[in-house]
Motif scaffolding. Structure first.
Motif, PDB file in Angstrom:
ATOM      1  N   VAL A   1      21.194  15.760  20.037  1.00  0.00           N
ATOM      2  CA  VAL A   1      22.372  15.499  20.869  1.00  0.00           C
ATOM      3  C   VAL A   1      22.035  15.721  22.347  1.00  0.00           C
ATOM      4  O   VAL A   1      22.477  14.950  23.217  1.00  0.00           O
ATOM      5  CB  VAL A   1      23.560  16.372  20.428  1.00  0.00           C
ATOM      6  N   ALA A   2      21.253  16.743  22.656  1.00  0.00           N
ATOM      7  CA  ALA A   2      20.825  16.948  24.045  1.00  0.00           C
ATOM      8  C   ALA A   2      20.008  15.755  24.525  1.00  0.00           C
ATOM      9  O   ALA A   2      20.102  15.347  25.690  1.00  0.00           O
ATOM     10  CB  ALA A   2      20.018  18.234  24.167  1.00  0.00           C
TER      11      ALA A   2
ATOM     12  N   SER B   1      16.685  11.743  18.236  1.00  0.00           N
ATOM     13  CA  SER B   1      16.252  11.133  16.976  1.00  0.00           C
ATOM     14  C   SER B   1      17.486  10.722  16.189  1.00  0.00           C
ATOM     15  O   SER B   1      18.290  11.577  15.788  1.00  0.00           O
ATOM     16  CB  SER B   1      15.417  12.121  16.156  1.00  0.00           C
ATOM     17  N   ALA B   2      17.654   9.419  15.969  1.00  0.00           N
ATOM     18  CA  ALA B   2      18.844   8.921  15.274  1.00  0.00           C
ATOM     19  C   ALA B   2      18.938   9.474  13.859  1.00  0.00           C
ATOM     20  O   ALA B   2      20.033   9.698  13.342  1.00  0.00           O
ATOM     21  CB  ALA B   2      18.820   7.396  15.243  1.00  0.00           C
TER      22      ALA B   2
ATOM     23  N   ALA C   1      28.242   8.370  17.906  1.00  0.00           N
ATOM     24  CA  ALA C   1      26.915   7.858  18.257  1.00  0.00           C
ATOM     25  C   ALA C   1      25.988   7.879  17.054  1.00  0.00           C
ATOM     26  O   ALA C   1      25.192   6.947  16.841  1.00  0.00           O
ATOM     27  CB  ALA C   1      26.323   8.686  19.397  1.00  0.00           C
ATOM     28  N   GLY C   2      26.076   8.933  16.245  1.00  0.00           N
ATOM     29  CA  GLY C   2      25.249   9.010  15.042  1.00  0.00           C
ATOM     30  C   GLY C   2      25.601   7.933  14.040  1.00  0.00           C
ATOM     31  O   GLY C   2      24.717   7.312  13.439  1.00  0.00           O
TER      32      GLY C   2
ATOM     33  N   GLY D   1      23.604   2.365  11.894  1.00  0.00           N
ATOM     34  CA  GLY D   1      24.007   1.041  11.424  1.00  0.00           C
ATOM     35  C   GLY D   1      25.453   0.863  11.060  1.00  0.00           C
ATOM     36  O   GLY D   1      25.855  -0.232  10.651  1.00  0.00           O
ATOM     37  N   ALA D   2      26.278   1.904  11.209  1.00  0.00           N
ATOM     38  CA  ALA D   2      27.690   1.773  10.851  1.00  0.00           C
ATOM     39  C   ALA D   2      28.479   1.120  11.988  1.00  0.00           C
ATOM     40  O   ALA D   2      28.096   1.184  13.155  1.00  0.00           O
ATOM     41  CB  ALA D   2      28.283   3.135  10.523  1.00  0.00           C
ATOM     42  N   GLU D   3      29.587   0.513  11.620  1.00  0.00           N
ATOM     43  CA  GLU D   3      30.482  -0.099  12.600  1.00  0.00           C
ATOM     44  C   GLU D   3      31.798   0.669  12.615  1.00  0.00           C
ATOM     45  O   GLU D   3      32.390   0.945  11.567  1.00  0.00           O
ATOM     46  CB  GLU D   3      30.757  -1.555  12.232  1.00  0.00           C
ATOM     47  N   ILE D   4      32.240   1.045  13.799  1.00  0.00           N
ATOM     48  CA  ILE D   4      33.519   1.725  13.960  1.00  0.00           C
ATOM     49  C   ILE D   4      34.576   0.691  14.325  1.00  0.00           C
ATOM     50  O   ILE D   4      34.439  -0.049  15.303  1.00  0.00           O
ATOM     51  CB  ILE D   4      33.422   2.816  15.041  1.00  0.00           C
TER      52      ILE D   4
END
Length: 450
Positions: free
Chosen positions: A84-85, A245-246, A274-275, A280-283
């Motif tokens: 996250v940083a 790192s995703a 963001a994660g 690959g997810a869609e909000i």
């Protein structure tokens, strides 16, 4: 470079941490003023916030034009914290991080894992810009600053910003004390009631609801240019976080996630969103206040926290939203946090004592008539398999609300999780689950955090 509790200095983008000896010292004012002034110089400024907080990061985003991320050394394991940083540092020239409470205030935990601002400053080598509210003090303010400078050898105080200075004479007295202990003054803000941002029971009024926000931020930027030594502050920036790192960021609960998003539902952590997107997810946002239902082609529906108690009558009358939510829940998972949890319940009683019917998907009734603060970290273990993990999965989050449950506490058969506080004290079963619907008062920060 090291693991938890130790620093990861010298990597990536330099930064500063704006902190104070205590709450209500002016950290948010100084942070926003500094962000706006540096952005005006053409710098790519990015923001972050220490600890669990939804409201300040939204103001950071308004000031910088980019998302601001939460950094929490208690709730986040070392890997997630660094990821996250790293997000907060992407495409930045400088990271300006705002502290919470006092610089060293946290929970009792291992070194570097207390949730205190100091943990973040030490881990990433970000020097501290210490905000001193000097109202009611003069040379004695130097003793407070000196104590902060010496309390924790991991932390370096770059200098102080004096806030609420009453007069030129007052300023000279305070500066004389700080000169005696060798701590530089990097800025001065005179006492000005007009600098105070509007507040409500969970803190500041949300950025999206603040009238003339851009004008307010521009005024803060003007004050920073007049009262802060911006060149010296920029020169003091140091340290840095590793690249993000995703794979370590929060996992999405589905491929397409319907997320309630409006003035009643706005408390979704930026690192969480963001994660989800990074993996690959869609909000797919929708507005319950606009009487919109979750899209039927989504895999899961998420109702974040927010301020539904301020809009309870309007939500109770949002027939398309409520009917659509119930239809969605018959086929697919729905999860609610805090405000979202209350809307999933039977009813919500507002501050005036009027009970408004809600979605009736969970057997809970809540009230704001008799306010009682519920505050603190929560370490939870899920009672059953669900959209957030299997039975026994560990979540870490926080609770911050004034609502009371009018219905009986859940038993294991219907509870969402068994929870403990930051000290490990058992708080019993919390939240509810019924069919595909789950909800809880605590906001999740991390899953499987160790």
């Amino acid at each position: 470079m090291s693991i938890q509790g130790m620093s990861i200095q010298g990597l990536g983008v330099p930064g500063l941490l704006v902190a104070a000896p205590r709450s209500s010292s002016g950290k948010t004012t100084v942070t926003l003023a500094l962000m706006r002034a540096l952005a005006r110089r053409g710098l790519r400024v990015r923001g972050a916030k220490c600890g669990p907080d939804y409201i300040d990061p939204a103001f950071h985003a308004a000031a910088t034009g980019h998302p601001s991320f939460n950094l929490d050394s208690f709730a986040m394991g070392p890997g997630l914290l660094d990821a996250v940083a790293g997000l907060a540092s992407e495409e930045a020239d400088i990271v300006v991080t705002e502290g919470s409470m006092g610089l060293f205030d946290g929970v009792r935990a291992g070194e570097g894992r207390t949730g205190a601002n100091a943990d973040i400053a030490a881990r990433y080598g970000w020097p501290v810009l210490l905000v001193l509210d000097v109202s009611g003090a003069a040379q004695s303010a130097a003793a407070v600053a000196l104590g902060c400078a010496r309390y924790d050898p991991r932390v370096r105080i770059a200098g102080v910003v004096l806030n609420k200075v009453a007069s030129i004479r007052h300023r000279r007295l305070v500066e004389a004390g700080l000169a005696q202990v060798g701590i530089p003054v990097l800025g001065v803000l005179m006492r000005d009631a007009g600098l105070v941002l509007p507040e409500r029971h969970l803190g500041l009024v949300q950025a999206r609801e603040t009238a003339d926000l851009d004008a307010r931020l521009d005024r803060l930027g003007d004050l920073a240019e007049q009262g802060l030594d911006l060149d010296a502050i920029l020169s003091a920036a140091a340290g840095g976080a590793p690249p993000s790192s995703a794979a370590i960021l929060p996992r999405p609960p589905g491929q397409r996630i319907a997320v309630a998003a409006d003035a009643a539902f706005s408390f979704l952590y930026p690192h969480q969103a963001a994660g989800w997107r990074a993996q690959g997810a869609e909000i797919v946002p929708f507005s319950p206040l606009a009487d919109e239902a979750p899209a039927g082609d989504c895999d899961v529906c998420w109702l974040p926290g927010g301020y539904p108690e301020l809009h309870a009558g309007r939500l109770a009358g949002a027939g398309r939203f409520l009917d659509g939510l119930r239809a969605f829940a018959r086929e697919k998972p729905v999860h609610g946090e805090c405000g979202g949890y209350m809307v999933l319940g039977e009813s919500l009683e507002d501050a005036a004592g009027t009970a408004h019917p809600m979605a009736r998907l969970l057997p809970v009734a809540t009230s704001y008539k008799a306010r009682k603060l519920h505050l603190g970290y929560r370490v939870a273990h899920l009672c059953a398999d669900g959209v957030l993990g299997g039975a026994g999965a560990r979540l870490v989050g926080h609770e911050f609300h004034y609502a009371s449950e009018l219905t009986s506490p859940p038993g294991r058969a219907e509870a969402f999780a068994r929870v403990a506080d930051a000290d490990g004290a058992d708080l019993g079963f919390a939240g509810h689950r019924r069919g595909r619907v789950t909800g809880t008062f605590f906001h999740m920060i991390a899953m499987d955090a160790g």
